[in-house]
Design an enzyme around this catalytic site. Structure first.
Site, PDB file in Angstrom:
ATOM      1  N   ASP A 144      -6.932   0.019  -3.669  1.00 64.30           N
ATOM      2  CA  ASP A 144      -7.985   1.031  -3.790  1.00 64.30           C
ATOM      3  C   ASP A 144      -8.781   0.876  -5.079  1.00 64.30           C
ATOM      4  O   ASP A 144      -9.412   1.810  -5.542  1.00 64.30           O
ATOM      5  CB  ASP A 144      -7.357   2.420  -3.712  1.00 64.30           C
ATOM      6  CG  ASP A 144      -6.294   2.628  -4.784  1.00 64.30           C
ATOM      7  OD1 ASP A 144      -6.129   1.736  -5.655  1.00 64.30           O
ATOM      8  OD2 ASP A 144      -5.625   3.686  -4.753  1.00 64.30           O
ATOM      9  N   GLU A 196       0.828  -1.218   0.000  1.00 64.52           N
ATOM     10  CA  GLU A 196       0.000   0.000   0.000  1.00 64.52           C
ATOM     11  C   GLU A 196       0.861   1.266   0.000  1.00 64.52           C
ATOM     12  O   GLU A 196       1.785   1.426   0.786  1.00 64.52           O
ATOM     13  CB  GLU A 196      -0.988   0.038   1.179  1.00 64.52           C
ATOM     14  CG  GLU A 196      -2.001   1.177   1.066  1.00 64.52           C
ATOM     15  CD  GLU A 196      -2.731   1.226  -0.287  1.00 64.52           C
ATOM     16  OE1 GLU A 196      -2.155   1.816  -1.233  1.00 64.52           O
ATOM     17  OE2 GLU A 196      -3.834   0.670  -0.411  1.00 64.52           O
TER      18      GLU A 196
HETATM   19  O1  AHR Z   1       0.711   0.498  -3.310  1.00 67.25           O
HETATM   20  C1  AHR Z   1       0.415   0.787  -4.634  1.00 67.25           C
HETATM   21  C2  AHR Z   1      -1.016   1.203  -4.792  1.00 67.25           C
HETATM   22  O2  AHR Z   1      -1.216   2.456  -4.203  1.00 67.25           O
HETATM   23  C3  AHR Z   1      -2.053   0.354  -4.158  1.00 67.25           C
HETATM   24  O3  AHR Z   1      -2.328  -0.852  -4.807  1.00 67.25           O
HETATM   25  C4  AHR Z   1      -3.237   1.252  -4.205  1.00 67.25           C
HETATM   26  O4  AHR Z   1      -4.185   0.992  -3.203  1.00 67.25           O
HETATM   27  C5  AHR Z   1      -2.629   2.644  -4.046  1.00 67.25           C
HETATM   28  O5  AHR Z   1      -3.075   3.473  -5.072  1.00 67.25           O
END
Ligand code: AHR
Ligand code: AHR
Length: 480
Positions: free
Chosen positions: A279, A203
């Site tokens: 996300d 994340e």
């Molecule tokens: O960590 C990379 C990305 O960042 C994740 O998959 C996403 O949730 C956020 O936009």
């Protein structure tokens, strides 16, 4: 034994086990996945044969003469952690109500020990998720995971992931995910070379090691079949990988959590994602054949045995095409088969690709506009590209799902957008031309303009009425 039998023996049992290609426990005989067909919306489940390999013939007969989508990827662990169409989150998907697209059931054909099966071909916009999984790691708890992927199908967008993510489909902060990432994004971390790399999506960052940006020990890896493994426990995690068709796994990182705030301890939430970011970022592409998540931190020895099991499954490539054969280097014209339009051929007017009435008595310029040289697929040599006869160096490609005649700019994007896989015509005539990178989509004439259309998607040109006829073309020797 299957991979999950091996993890159980190692004391780190599977808590989720997903595959459209084979049973991941030797005793598993339940459904592997569900498909839904375009003709009548009916669904059926596909189960393993006695060999453990999916009964692809059952899918082929259920989906004959129409399109099929993969609607459910069942969890074989018994916990009910099935994957279904991902809902909207921080980002919307392209389907109605912000859902992601479902994968075509035929985008990723392979064989296992000589028996045909289908993987999950994730185009940009496609994603699967389970936000109510049970038994997956939460907080800083230990887990492991592996996936078998297509090392030639990737991009740099966020994020082709499989693993642990947020239950809200939103970015809730550093350390709220722990998933396998595969691709050549350089926005966060990188390994050596130009990618693609196996990294961990933790994340707000794709990590290749303890440094936030680069771990030169994480190599570019692009075997046709890639085994990717990520595991994590309190202040310890690892990335491992190898060739799913032979040999062993190598360790590309093993050590402390990344040196940035929020990743030690972790705050895992336990949802499961496939093909998307935490996300619901959904710009990435890749192909998934099988993968699991475990409870507990698997030993390297356990993972090495799983890799041996994958190699023994003998993943291999198979044909991407069917129907009347096309010959590279030949010149062809493509005739529409819808009742309205059987004297119309695929032509171009400048960069617009459309249909026009063409006959042997047409002007030479129009005959040339209706003539195409068949080339090996620019983005995948198992399929084809169509070069304009009167504008050499320009090819039919899709852009925003509209077909265009554009000069080849040499980019990977162009090559992929210009690659089409002929299959037996959906209405029984000639061929239907499937977009390699979007296998739910086919050449379709709609108001005499050409698109790559899906059967019942959100665009006007995706209309279900006369779909099979509109996507079927009789291909013959060219006018010019
Ligand atoms: O960590 C990379 C990305 O960042 C994740 O998959 C996403 O949730 C956020 O936009
Ligand atoms: O046609 C769909 C996509 O639209 C193409 O892959 C890309 O070039 C554009 O973003």
């Amino acid at each position: 034994a299957g991979p999950c039998d091996i993890y159980s023996s190692g004391g780190t049992p599977c808590v989720a086990a997903h595959s459209t290609t084979r049973a991941l426990y030797s005793a598993y005989t339940g459904p592997l996945y569900q498909v839904k067909r375009g003709s009548d919306g009916a669904t059926t489940t596909i189960s393993p044969l006695s060999s453990g390999v999916a009964n692809a013939a059952a899918q082929d007969s259920f989906c004959a003469g129409t399109t099929c989508l993969i609607t459910i990827i069942y969890d074989q662990s018994g916990r009910g952690n099935h994957l279904t169409q991902a809902p909207p989150g921080g980002f919307n998907g392209p389907e109605s109500n912000g859902y992601d697209n479902l994968a075509s059931a035929i985008g990723a054909p392979v064989t296992l020990n000589g028996q045909k099966a289908y993987g999950v071909f994730i185009s940009p916009g496609t994603g699967y998720r389970n936000n109510a999984a049970s038994g997956t790691a939460k907080g800083d708890a230990a887990e492991g995971m592996y996936a078998v992927l297509d090392g030639t199908h990737y991009n740099g967008a966020c994020c082709f992931d499989y693993g642990n993510a947020e239950t809200s489909s939103r970015d809730t902060g550093n350390g709220h995910m722990e998933a396998i990432y595969y691709g050549d994004s350089t926005v966060w971390g990188t390994g050596s070379g130009n990618g693609p790399w196996i990294m961990a999506d933790l994340e707000n960052g794709l990590f290749s090691g303890s440094a936030v940006h680069n771990n030169a020990g994480d190599p570019s890896i692009s075997y046709r079949f890639v085994t990717a493994a990520v595991k994590g426990q309190p202040n310890q995690w690892a990335i491992r990988g190898g060739n799913s068709a032979s040999g062993s796994l190598s360790t590309f990182y093993s050590g402390a959590r990344p040196s940035a705030s929020g990743y030690n301890p972790m705050s895992k939430e336990g949802a499961i994602i496939l093909g998307i970011g935490g996300d619901n970022s959904n710009g990435a592409q890749g192909t998934f054949y099988e993968g699991v998540m475990t409870s507990g931190y698997p030993s390297d020895a356990t993972e090495n045995s799983v890799q041996a099991n994958i190699v023994a499954a003998k993943y291999a490539v198979t044909s991407l095409t069917s129907g009347p054969a096309l010959t590279t280097g030949s010149s062809v014209s493509l005739r529409a088969t819808t009742a309205c339009c059987t004297t119309r051929y695929i032509t171009h007017s400048g960069s617009t690709v459309n249909t026009q009435v063409v006959s042997s008595s047409s002007a030479i310029a129009l005959k040339q506009q209706a003539s195409w040289t068949v080339r090996a697929g620019l983005g995948n040599s198992g399929c084809f590209s169509f070069e304009s006869k009167d504008t050499p160096g320009s090819y039919i490609r899709h852009n925003n799902f509209v077909l265009l005649l554009n000069a080849n700019d040499g980019s990977k994007q162009f090559a992929e957008d210009a690659t089409f896989c002929p299959q037996a015509g959906l209405n029984g005539q000639g061929n239907s031309l499937r977009a390699w990178g979007y296998p739910t989509r086919y050449f379709r004439h709609y108001d005499n303009v050409l698109y790559v259309a899906s059967n019942g998607g959100v665009h006007t040109f995706d209309a279900t009425g006369s779909f099979n006829d509109d996507v079927s073309f009789v291909i013959s020797a060219s006018f010019a």
